[in-house]
Design a protein around this motif. Structure first.
Motif, short mmCIF file in Angstrom:
data_model
loop_
_atom_site.label_atom_id
_atom_site.label_comp_id
_atom_site.label_asym_id
_atom_site.label_seq_id
_atom_site.Cartn_x
_atom_site.Cartn_y
_atom_site.Cartn_z
N GLU A 67 0.82 -1.21 0.00
CA GLU A 67 0.00 0.00 0.00
C GLU A 67 0.85 1.27 0.00
O GLU A 67 0.33 2.38 0.13
CB GLU A 67 -0.93 -0.02 1.21
N GLY A 68 2.18 1.09 -0.12
CA GLY A 68 3.06 2.24 -0.25
C GLY A 68 3.63 2.79 1.04
O GLY A 68 4.36 3.78 1.01
N LYS A 69 3.33 2.18 2.17
CA LYS A 69 3.91 2.64 3.44
C LYS A 69 5.30 2.05 3.63
O LYS A 69 5.52 0.87 3.33
CB LYS A 69 3.02 2.24 4.62
N VAL A 70 6.22 2.85 4.13
CA VAL A 70 7.55 2.37 4.48
C VAL A 70 7.70 2.44 5.99
O VAL A 70 7.68 3.52 6.59
CB VAL A 70 8.65 3.21 3.79
N LEU A 71 7.81 1.27 6.63
CA LEU A 71 7.90 1.17 8.08
C LEU A 71 9.34 0.88 8.45
O LEU A 71 9.99 0.02 7.84
CB LEU A 71 6.98 0.05 8.58
N ARG A 72 9.84 1.57 9.47
CA ARG A 72 11.23 1.41 9.91
C ARG A 72 11.28 1.29 11.42
O ARG A 72 10.51 1.92 12.12
CB ARG A 72 12.09 2.62 9.49
N ASP A 73 12.21 0.49 11.90
CA ASP A 73 12.47 0.44 13.33
C ASP A 73 13.95 0.11 13.53
O ASP A 73 14.53 -0.66 12.76
CB ASP A 73 11.59 -0.58 14.04
N THR A 74 14.51 0.67 14.60
CA THR A 74 15.95 0.54 14.85
C THR A 74 16.17 -0.06 16.24
O THR A 74 15.50 0.31 17.20
CB THR A 74 16.62 1.92 14.79
N LEU A 75 17.09 -1.00 16.32
CA LEU A 75 17.52 -1.52 17.61
C LEU A 75 19.04 -1.42 17.69
O LEU A 75 19.74 -1.42 16.68
CB LEU A 75 17.05 -2.97 17.82
N GLU A 76 19.53 -1.31 18.92
CA GLU A 76 20.97 -1.27 19.14
C GLU A 76 21.41 -2.56 19.80
O GLU A 76 20.72 -3.07 20.70
CB GLU A 76 21.34 -0.07 20.02
N VAL A 77 22.52 -3.11 19.35
CA VAL A 77 22.99 -4.37 19.91
C VAL A 77 24.52 -4.34 19.96
O VAL A 77 25.18 -3.80 19.06
CB VAL A 77 22.48 -5.57 19.10
#
Length: 275
Positions: free
Chosen positions: A262-272
């Motif tokens: 549907e054209g949405k760009v979802l992002r999430d960031t984690l630190e490790v």
């Protein structure tokens, strides 16, 4: 140790996530479906921890996926867990910021008096739900020998069953530091494998049909193969490294980027911190 605990240990040894019962006719396994659009996603760093249990004098080994909090983890035990959902997913994350990953899954799909708002559900897809029921029925039929007479299994069979109704157009994982000899922000898809889908299902967004599920013996382990199947977003999926990065030890941020049909760009960031 009670029968239910014993059974869960047996199931864990075999790598299963739910189980059948000889007391349950195949037609009576009840799935409570939770269809949702995919407009939100988030990720957590997990560690694969081996647990050894003595069950009635026999030793069983199983694996638990534990959230990493403020410590370094061996790269071979690091897992990247991702969950998708509707706009109410962000509320669950804000309300319970320290929750374990598996508890997020249960919390998001359960109806309970403490819930602040009604869950945001999408219209169901009846033909798909019939396929999911049949896949589960076939799998339950093959699992009965584990469960003779256990009333606890009856409760497991009547469970909420999530699926998403939004397709995945593209997905990639990048590192904000060089990793696997690749420049920062390069796609690392080829350096990850898919460890687990929960539920174990891949649904075609074009056909609205189940392509792979519990009754299938083979595995889908590469991100490339998964994307080639034109999948619906998975409720949850776990990735792990295919091999050890040469840059260890390193602290980095891993960014998961999911583009929907549907054209949405979802992002999430984690630190490790990897060692």
């Amino acid at each position: 140790m009670n029968i239910r605990t014993t059974l869960l240990a047996l199931v864990a040894v075999l790598g299963a996530s739910s189980c059948g019962d000889t007391y349950i006719p195949r037609e009576s396994a009840t799935l409570h479906f939770r269809p949702r659009v995919c407009t939100q996603m988030f990720t957590l760093p997990l560690e694969d921890v081996e647990v050894v249990e003595d069950v009635l004098g026999k030793v069983y080994r199983r694996h638990e996926y534990v959230r990493i909090k403020g410590k370094a983890v061996e790269a071979s035990k690091f897992l990247l867990w991702m969950m998708t959902g509707a706009d109410d997913l962000k509320d669950t994350r804000l309300d319970y910021p320290e929750m374990e990953a598996l508890t997020y899954q249960d919390q998001y799909d359960l109806d309970h008096p403490g819930r602040k708002k009604a869950p945001l559900l999408a219209p169901s897809i009846p033909q798909l739900e019939r396929q999911l029921r049949e896949d589960f029925r076939i799998w339950v039929g093959g699992s009965r020998s584990l469960a003779s007479g256990s009333k606890g299994v009856d409760a497991v069979a009547r469970k909420t069953w999530p699926y998403r109704v939004t397709g995945v157009k593209d997905f990639r994982i990048i590192s904000l530091s060089p990793l696997f000899g690749q420049p920062a922000e390069s796609s690392l898809n080829d350096y990850f494998i898919i460890d687990e889908f929960s539920p174990r299902q891949i649904i075609s967004y074009r056909r609205k049909a189940l392509l792979w599920g519990y009754s299938d013996k083979g595995k889908v382990t590469t991100i490339r193969q998964w994307l080639s199947m034109e999948p619906m977003a998975p409720p949850t999926v776990i990735f792990r490294f295919k091999s050890r990065p040469e840059e260890l030890p390193i602290k980095t941020k891993l960014v998961s980027i999911l583009e929907t049909t549907e054209g949405k760009v979802l992002r999430d960031t984690l630190e490790v911190e990897l060692k």
